[in-house]
Design a protein around this motif. Structure first.
Motif, PDB file in Angstrom:
ATOM      1  N   VAL A 160       0.878  -1.156   0.040  1.00 44.37           N
ATOM      2  CA  VAL A 160      -0.147   0.103   0.167  1.00 44.37           C
ATOM      3  C   VAL A 160       0.802   1.212   0.034  1.00 44.37           C
ATOM      4  N   GLU A 161       0.579   2.269  -0.761  1.00 47.62           N
ATOM      5  CA  GLU A 161       1.168   3.488  -0.784  1.00 47.62           C
ATOM      6  C   GLU A 161       0.245   4.280   0.323  1.00 47.62           C
ATOM      7  N   VAL A 162       1.307   4.823   1.314  1.00 47.66           N
ATOM      8  CA  VAL A 162       0.573   5.436   2.503  1.00 47.66           C
ATOM      9  C   VAL A 162      -0.020   6.749   2.104  1.00 47.66           C
ATOM     10  N   SER A 163       0.545   7.743   1.358  1.00 49.02           N
ATOM     11  CA  SER A 163      -0.173   8.822   1.154  1.00 49.02           C
ATOM     12  C   SER A 163      -1.476   8.875   0.585  1.00 49.02           C
ATOM     13  N   ASN A 164      -1.992   8.068  -0.118  1.00 50.69           N
ATOM     14  CA  ASN A 164      -3.097   8.021  -0.696  1.00 50.69           C
ATOM     15  C   ASN A 164      -3.922   6.728  -0.748  1.00 50.69           C
ATOM     16  N   GLY A 165      -3.261   5.600   0.124  1.00 48.96           N
ATOM     17  CA  GLY A 165      -4.071   4.429   0.435  1.00 48.96           C
ATOM     18  C   GLY A 165      -4.199   3.730  -1.014  1.00 48.96           C
ATOM     19  N   ARG A 166      -3.459   3.940  -2.081  1.00 52.59           N
ATOM     20  CA  ARG A 166      -3.245   2.973  -3.240  1.00 52.59           C
ATOM     21  C   ARG A 166      -2.944   1.875  -3.048  1.00 52.59           C
ATOM     22  N   TYR A 167      -3.295   0.697  -3.527  1.00 48.02           N
ATOM     23  CA  TYR A 167      -2.848  -0.692  -3.482  1.00 48.02           C
ATOM     24  C   TYR A 167      -1.665  -0.723  -4.779  1.00 48.02           C
ATOM     25  N   LEU A 168      -0.526  -0.766  -4.523  1.00 46.12           N
ATOM     26  CA  LEU A 168       0.053  -1.028  -5.666  1.00 46.12           C
ATOM     27  C   LEU A 168       0.413  -2.365  -6.091  1.00 46.12           C
ATOM     28  N   TRP A 169       0.277  -3.461  -5.340  1.00 46.85           N
ATOM     29  CA  TRP A 169       0.145  -4.992  -5.637  1.00 46.85           C
ATOM     30  C   TRP A 169      -0.591  -5.727  -4.693  1.00 46.85           C
ATOM     31  N   ALA A 170      -1.102  -6.614  -5.142  1.00 49.02           N
ATOM     32  CA  ALA A 170      -1.631  -7.836  -4.122  1.00 49.02           C
ATOM     33  C   ALA A 170      -1.544  -9.052  -4.542  1.00 49.02           C
ATOM     34  N   GLY A 171      -1.256 -10.110  -3.581  1.00 52.09           N
ATOM     35  CA  GLY A 171      -1.110 -11.415  -4.040  1.00 52.09           C
ATOM     36  C   GLY A 171      -1.811 -12.545  -2.878  1.00 52.09           C
ATOM     37  N   GLN A 172      -1.996 -13.582  -3.539  1.00 50.62           N
ATOM     38  CA  GLN A 172      -2.748 -14.516  -2.756  1.00 50.62           C
ATOM     39  C   GLN A 172      -1.778 -15.868  -3.048  1.00 50.62           C
ATOM     40  N   PHE A 173      -1.689 -16.586  -1.833  1.00 51.23           N
ATOM     41  CA  PHE A 173      -0.463 -17.887  -1.766  1.00 51.23           C
ATOM     42  C   PHE A 173      -1.459 -18.898  -1.262  1.00 51.23           C
ATOM     43  N   ASP A 174      -1.267 -19.898  -1.869  1.00 54.94           N
ATOM     44  CA  ASP A 174      -1.751 -21.173  -1.047  1.00 54.94           C
ATOM     45  C   ASP A 174      -0.883 -22.263  -1.050  1.00 54.94           C
ATOM     46  N   ARG A 175      -0.643 -22.793   0.187  1.00 53.66           N
ATOM     47  CA  ARG A 175       0.188 -23.939   0.316  1.00 53.66           C
ATOM     48  C   ARG A 175      -0.410 -25.052   1.263  1.00 53.66           C
ATOM     49  N   GLU A 176       0.115 -26.251   1.331  1.00 55.84           N
ATOM     50  CA  GLU A 176      -0.148 -27.301   2.105  1.00 55.84           C
ATOM     51  C   GLU A 176       0.166 -27.099   3.464  1.00 55.84           C
ATOM     52  N   VAL A 177      -0.587 -27.213   4.624  1.00 58.53           N
ATOM     53  CA  VAL A 177      -0.056 -26.898   6.042  1.00 58.53           C
ATOM     54  C   VAL A 177       0.914 -27.399   6.626  1.00 58.53           C
ATOM     55  N   GLY A 178       1.035 -28.860   5.957  1.00 59.28           N
ATOM     56  CA  GLY A 178       2.314 -29.664   6.437  1.00 59.28           C
ATOM     57  C   GLY A 178       3.670 -29.160   5.775  1.00 59.28           C
ATOM     58  N   ASP A 179       3.359 -28.460   4.672  1.00 66.97           N
ATOM     59  CA  ASP A 179       4.779 -28.353   3.888  1.00 66.97           C
ATOM     60  C   ASP A 179       5.572 -27.105   4.436  1.00 66.97           C
ATOM     61  N   ILE A 180       6.232 -27.216   5.514  1.00 68.08           N
ATOM     62  CA  ILE A 180       7.052 -26.294   6.106  1.00 68.08           C
ATOM     63  C   ILE A 180       7.719 -25.295   5.006  1.00 68.08           C
ATOM     64  N   SER A 181       8.431 -25.808   4.153  1.00 68.25           N
ATOM     65  CA  SER A 181       9.173 -25.161   3.212  1.00 68.25           C
ATOM     66  C   SER A 181       8.357 -24.354   2.328  1.00 68.25           C
ATOM     67  N   GLY A 182       7.056 -24.610   2.459  1.00 69.23           N
ATOM     68  CA  GLY A 182       6.204 -23.858   1.492  1.00 69.23           C
ATOM     69  C   GLY A 182       6.196 -22.512   2.081  1.00 69.23           C
ATOM     70  N   LEU A 183       6.112 -22.216   3.471  1.00 69.04           N
ATOM     71  CA  LEU A 183       6.153 -20.797   4.104  1.00 69.04           C
ATOM     72  C   LEU A 183       7.267 -19.929   3.670  1.00 69.04           C
ATOM     73  N   PHE A 184       8.415 -20.657   3.255  1.00 72.33           N
ATOM     74  CA  PHE A 184       9.625 -19.792   2.703  1.00 72.33           C
ATOM     75  C   PHE A 184       9.721 -19.478   1.191  1.00 72.33           C
ATOM     76  N   LYS A 185       8.727 -20.335   0.668  1.00 69.16           N
ATOM     77  CA  LYS A 185       8.384 -20.147  -0.773  1.00 69.16           C
ATOM     78  C   LYS A 185       7.510 -19.123  -0.907  1.00 69.16           C
ATOM     79  N   ILE A 186       6.604 -18.795   0.089  1.00 69.82           N
ATOM     80  CA  ILE A 186       5.615 -17.689   0.004  1.00 69.82           C
ATOM     81  C   ILE A 186       6.541 -16.454   0.271  1.00 69.82           C
ATOM     82  N   GLN A 187       7.342 -16.541   1.241  1.00 70.27           N
ATOM     83  CA  GLN A 187       7.953 -15.124   1.522  1.00 70.27           C
ATOM     84  C   GLN A 187       8.953 -14.959   0.281  1.00 70.27           C
TER      85      GLN A 187
END
Length: 595
Positions: free
Chosen positions: A287-314
């Motif tokens: 988010v751009e703070v001065s005007n509240g404009r969203y520059l980018w948004a993303g959604q990521f799905d991973r299997e709960v048991g896949d710990i390495s998936g968290l780092f792939k999301i990062q």
């Protein structure tokens, strides 16, 4: 107010106040008041008059002045600061006054003998951002003066000012005289702020929210937030401003608007986490703070048991952010930023648990458990530098606490792990933080500075690295440089631990800027009243200023925290390169009442 008396005008407004005026009055009320009136009459008022300025308000230690020209306002402020520096350097003067000045150009409302409007409020806010002895101006002033004055200004970014709706471009005047210099001497600022901040985006990461019913998902949300911060700290073309408090509790409670204003950034990364059946969904938004404009948004799905998936999301989020902000990474930089150093999921899990416990540990038992988990990650993945790096920090923190049974052995572990991490091409910067401190304590000054520099290079937005470098430079006798690095550390983390203002207090003391050092030490005490170092800084400053009552109060706190405190033992542990600096510190502590 009568309508006929009200006028709206475009004007340059100058707001100024005296740094540490309350302490000066407390030490010598009548003498300070007389000296301040003399400075007003001899230095400030004549220069305001010569530039066609009009004083609208006198507020004890502050003044509010209107000018018809931005050039006149800035030229007047420079002349005032120059002359104040000369007067402060005059040994015959009993009282030193350091001014902060802010200038804004905007519409104001004039009502006979009073003045109102955002144009006035912004000038007052800019004054609080100025360094003692310097000047801050708004973007409108900077545009108006253009190249009409020979002085140079540096852009410090868009700032969110209290009760001001829109962010304001702020410029800081460089190469101002410093009161501690000799008569006519000019303090040459390093290009630290210009080099690091100019033209680069300022970003803060708001801790990700857990929207799941399960409380344990909250730790995963913290994991993602911390992982993003650790990785983004190493992006060389980005200034990351953050919350250095454990678990970022204060940041979590802030609204987006409050968060952006508190950290004074252009962009905020925020997001949330939700468990959906067997999957984990992470949403992230830039988010751009001065005007509240969203520059980018993303959604990521991973299997709960896949710990390495968290780092792939990062990693995916980081890649999207640097793309959205148009940050050009050098060849191979993306690989260096990746947290996927662990291929073994069990090593990754053990590392994450150990790192989380390290930052949240409240006693040695928890610190030892963090060490055990980090050592397990090393055992499971011996070629990964990250486990060694964080373990070195964990051992050093235990040795520093003074509560372990064998401090020298624990410190040896810290050094060994740090060296092993560096051999494995560490990218965290932790080993350099540890080795810089160890070399400093051994009075190996060149090596200490080398590793402090390496820590800053490895973590270009890490406040701890800048704070450490500030501490090293102060012990090397380069207190002016130390102040700048300590201040930059605080800029990077407006919500900070007490260590940062404590280090700034020591640097200010090193420059004999005692009133400012007292303010910084008090700030550290307000954050943690159980740390002895800020009280020692207070005692030394008040000893130098001959403020007996305040000195005795600080000494009482020192003795309460350390009943067996011995000045000789303390002196032996202070790694000053120049003996005269240590001698001055011990002399002032004795003057305060310590023995």
């Amino acid at each position: 107010m009568a309508e006929e008396s009200v006028k709206r005008r475009l004007a340059a407004i100058l707001a100024a106040d005296v740094v540490g005026f309350s302490q000066l009055m407390g030490a010598n009320e009548m003498g300070t008041l007389a000296a301040w009136k003399e400075r007003l009459a001899e230095v400030i008022e004549p220069r305001i008059t010569s530039h066609d300025g009009r004083i609208f308000k006198m507020m004890g230690d502050g003044i509010l002045v209107k000018f018809n020209s931005a050039v006149d306002a800035v030229q007047c402020s420079i002349e005032i600061q120059n002359e104040m520096a000369v007067r402060n350097a005059d040994n015959s003067s009993d009282t030193r006054f350091e001014l902060r000045i802010g200038i804004n150009l905007d519409d104001v409302i004039l009502d006979e003998d009073d003045i109102f409007g955002d144009g006035v409020n912004i000038a007052a806010r800019l004054e609080t951002l100025a360094e003692p002895g310097s000047v801050c101006i708004s973007g409108s002033v900077h545009q108006a003066i253009a190249n009409k004055l020979p002085k140079r200004f540096e852009f410090t970014g868009e700032q969110r000012l209290k009760n001001i709706e829109k962010p304001v471009e702020v410029y800081r005047l460089t190469d101002m005289p410093h009161p501690s210099a000799g008569t006519g001497a000019v303090r040459k600022r390093s290009d630290l702020f210009q080099e690091l901040g100019y033209g680069k985006p300022f970003l803060a990461v708001k801790p990700f929210e857990n929207l799941s019913a399960e409380e344990d998902q909250g730790s995963i949300a913290d994991s993602i937030s911390s992982g993003l911060i650790v990785a983004l700290i190493r992006v060389p073309h980005l200034i990351l401003v953050g919350d250095e408090t454990p678990s970022m509790q204060r940041s979590k409670k802030m609204s987006l608007e409050e968060f952006g204003q508190t950290f004074g950034v252009q962009y905020v990364l925020k997001g949330n986490l939700q468990k959906l059946g067997g999957q984990l969904r992470v949403n992230a938004e830039l988010v751009e703070v001065s005007n509240g404009r969203y520059l980018w948004a993303g959604q990521f799905d991973r299997e709960v048991g896949d710990i390495s998936g968290l780092f792939k999301i990062q990693d995916a989020i980081i890649e999207e952010i640097v793309t959205a902000l148009e940050i050009q990474l050098i060849h191979g930089e993306a690989d260096r930023l990746a947290r996927g150093a662990f291929r073994n999921p069990m090593a990754l899990q053990s590392y994450y648990n150990g790192e989380a416990l390290l930052w949240d540990s409240k006693n040695n038992a928890e610190l030892n458990e963090a060490q055990r988990l980090l050592e397990l990650s090393i055992e499971l993945e011996p070629e990964s530098a990250t486990g060694y790096a964080t373990a070195s920090l964990a051992y050093w923190l235990e040795a520093l606490s003074g509560q372990c049974e064998t401090p020298s052995k624990t410190l040896d572990f810290a050094v060994t792990r740090a060296q092993e991490a560096i051999r494995r091409d560490d990218v965290t910067g932790y080993p350099h933080l540890v080795l810089a401190q160890v070399h400093l304590s051994n009075r190996e000054f060149d090596d200490a500075e080398t590793h402090a520099n390496s820590a800053v290079l490895a973590r270009p937005s890490c406040p701890a690295a800048y704070s450490l470098k500030a501490a090293v430079l102060n012990f090397l006798g380069r207190s002016n440089e130390s102040i700048e690095f300590a201040q930059f550390a605080l800029r990077l983390t407006p919500v900070h631990p007490p260590m940062y203002p404590a280090i700034l207090a020591n640097a200010l003391y090193g420059c004999e800027r005692y009133h400012e050092a007292i303010e910084a030490a008090q700030s550290a005490i307000n954050l943690d009243s159980g740390n002895v170092e800020p009280y020692l800084a207070l005692a030394a400053c008040n000893g130098a200023l001959k403020c007996k009552e305040d000195a005795l109060w600080a000494i009482e706190k020192v003795r309460r925290l350390h009943p067996n405190f011995k000045l000789r033992e303390y002196a032996q542990k202070q790694p000053y390169k120049e003996q005269h600096r240590l001698d001055r510190l011990i002399r002032n502590l004795r003057e305060a009442g310590l023995d």
